[in-house]
Write a protein that holds these residues in place. Structure first.
Motif, PDB file in Angstrom:
ATOM      1  N   MET A   1       0.837  -1.172   0.000  1.00 32.36           N
ATOM      2  CA  MET A   1       0.000   0.000   0.000  1.00 32.36           C
ATOM      3  C   MET A   1       0.887   1.242   0.000  1.00 32.36           C
ATOM      4  N   ILE A   2       0.373   2.290  -0.582  1.00 30.52           N
ATOM      5  CA  ILE A   2       1.124   3.537  -0.659  1.00 30.52           C
ATOM      6  C   ILE A   2       0.469   4.567   0.252  1.00 30.52           C
ATOM      7  N   TYR A   3       1.315   5.238   1.035  1.00 26.28           N
ATOM      8  CA  TYR A   3       0.850   6.243   1.980  1.00 26.28           C
ATOM      9  C   TYR A   3       1.457   7.596   1.639  1.00 26.28           C
ATOM     10  N   LYS A   4       0.686   8.641   1.895  1.00 29.28           N
ATOM     11  CA  LYS A   4       1.181  10.003   1.789  1.00 29.28           C
ATOM     12  C   LYS A   4       1.346  10.517   3.209  1.00 29.28           C
ATOM     13  N   VAL A   5       2.536  11.014   3.512  1.00 28.90           N
ATOM     14  CA  VAL A   5       2.852  11.471   4.861  1.00 28.90           C
ATOM     15  C   VAL A   5       3.036  12.984   4.835  1.00 28.90           C
ATOM     16  N   TYR A   6       2.267  13.668   5.656  1.00 33.26           N
ATOM     17  CA  TYR A   6       2.409  15.115   5.829  1.00 33.26           C
ATOM     18  C   TYR A   6       3.259  15.330   7.073  1.00 33.26           C
ATOM     19  N   TYR A   7       4.295  16.156   6.959  1.00 30.95           N
ATOM     20  CA  TYR A   7       5.216  16.308   8.082  1.00 30.95           C
ATOM     21  C   TYR A   7       5.871  17.685   8.094  1.00 30.95           C
ATOM     22  N   GLN A   8       6.423  18.020   9.249  1.00 33.66           N
ATOM     23  CA  GLN A   8       7.297  19.175   9.417  1.00 33.66           C
ATOM     24  C   GLN A   8       8.707  18.610   9.558  1.00 33.66           C
ATOM     25  N   GLU A   9       9.691  19.290   9.010  1.00 28.82           N
ATOM     26  CA  GLU A   9      11.052  18.748   9.015  1.00 28.82           C
ATOM     27  C   GLU A   9      11.693  18.705  10.393  1.00 28.82           C
ATOM     28  N   ASN A  10      11.292  19.585  11.297  1.00 26.89           N
ATOM     29  CA  ASN A  10      11.913  19.615  12.615  1.00 26.89           C
ATOM     30  C   ASN A  10      10.849  19.382  13.685  1.00 26.89           C
ATOM     31  N   ALA A  11      10.980  18.302  14.412  1.00 28.02           N
ATOM     32  CA  ALA A  11       9.995  17.951  15.437  1.00 28.02           C
ATOM     33  C   ALA A  11      10.036  18.897  16.633  1.00 28.02           C
ATOM     34  N   ASN A  12      11.089  19.682  16.759  1.00 28.70           N
ATOM     35  CA  ASN A  12      11.229  20.576  17.905  1.00 28.70           C
ATOM     36  C   ASN A  12      10.606  21.951  17.684  1.00 28.70           C
ATOM     37  N   GLU A  13      10.160  22.231  16.470  1.00 29.06           N
ATOM     38  CA  GLU A  13       9.556  23.525  16.175  1.00 29.06           C
ATOM     39  C   GLU A  13       8.040  23.417  16.178  1.00 29.06           C
ATOM     40  N   ILE A  14       7.400  24.539  16.394  1.00 31.13           N
ATOM     41  CA  ILE A  14       5.942  24.591  16.352  1.00 31.13           C
ATOM     42  C   ILE A  14       5.497  24.397  14.902  1.00 31.13           C
ATOM     43  N   PRO A  15       4.535  23.503  14.650  1.00 34.05           N
ATOM     44  CA  PRO A  15       4.075  23.283  13.274  1.00 34.05           C
ATOM     45  C   PRO A  15       3.442  24.538  12.671  1.00 34.05           C
ATOM     46  N   VAL A  16       3.839  24.836  11.456  1.00 35.26           N
ATOM     47  CA  VAL A  16       3.286  25.949  10.693  1.00 35.26           C
ATOM     48  C   VAL A  16       2.812  25.368   9.368  1.00 35.26           C
ATOM     49  N   ARG A  17       1.563  25.604   9.037  1.00 35.22           N
ATOM     50  CA  ARG A  17       0.967  24.988   7.851  1.00 35.22           C
ATOM     51  C   ARG A  17       1.788  25.238   6.584  1.00 35.22           C
ATOM     52  N   GLU A  18       2.334  26.428   6.449  1.00 34.64           N
ATOM     53  CA  GLU A  18       3.105  26.768   5.248  1.00 34.64           C
ATOM     54  C   GLU A  18       4.392  25.958   5.132  1.00 34.64           C
ATOM     55  N   ASN A  19       4.851  25.385   6.226  1.00 28.47           N
ATOM     56  CA  ASN A  19       6.080  24.588   6.210  1.00 28.47           C
ATOM     57  C   ASN A  19       5.817  23.091   6.085  1.00 28.47           C
ATOM     58  N   THR A  20       4.562  22.703   5.978  1.00 25.90           N
ATOM     59  CA  THR A  20       4.228  21.286   5.870  1.00 25.90           C
ATOM     60  C   THR A  20       4.698  20.743   4.529  1.00 25.90           C
TER      61      THR A  20
END
Length: 69
Positions: free
Chosen positions: A1-20
Motif C-alpha cells: 500500500m502507498i501512503y502520503k505522509v504530511y510532516y514538518q522537518e523539525n519535530a522541535n519547532e511549532i508546526p506551521v501549515r506553510e512549512n508542511t
C-alpha cells in the motif's frame, strides 16, 4: 500500500501549515510507515492511505516520488 505522509522537518519547532511537506512511502500499515520514519527528526502530522482514484491522481502529479527506505 502507498501512503502520503504530511510532516514538518523539525519535530522541535511549532508546526506551521506553510512549512508542511509531504512524501510518499510504500508500507503494509500506518504503523510501519511511522516505524520507517522514526529515525528522521520529523513531526508527522498525518499519514494518509492512497488508493483508487486518489492514488491515480497523486501518481499523475510530477511531485509523486516514492521514497525508498
Amino acid at each position: 500500500m502507498i501512503y502520503k505522509v504530511y510532516y514538518q522537518e523539525n519535530a522541535n519547532e511549532i508546526p506551521v501549515r506553510e512549512n508542511t511537506k509531504s512524501l510518499y512511502l510504500e508500507a503494509a500499515s500506518e504503523r510501519e510507515v511511522r516505524q520507517k520514519l522514526k529515525d528522521r527528526n520529523y513531526n508527522i502530522e498525518f499519514v494518509q492511505l492512497l488508493e483508487g482514484n486518489y492514488l491515480e491522481y497523486e501518481q499523475a502529479s510530477p511531485n509523486f516520488v516514492l521514497e525508498e527506505i
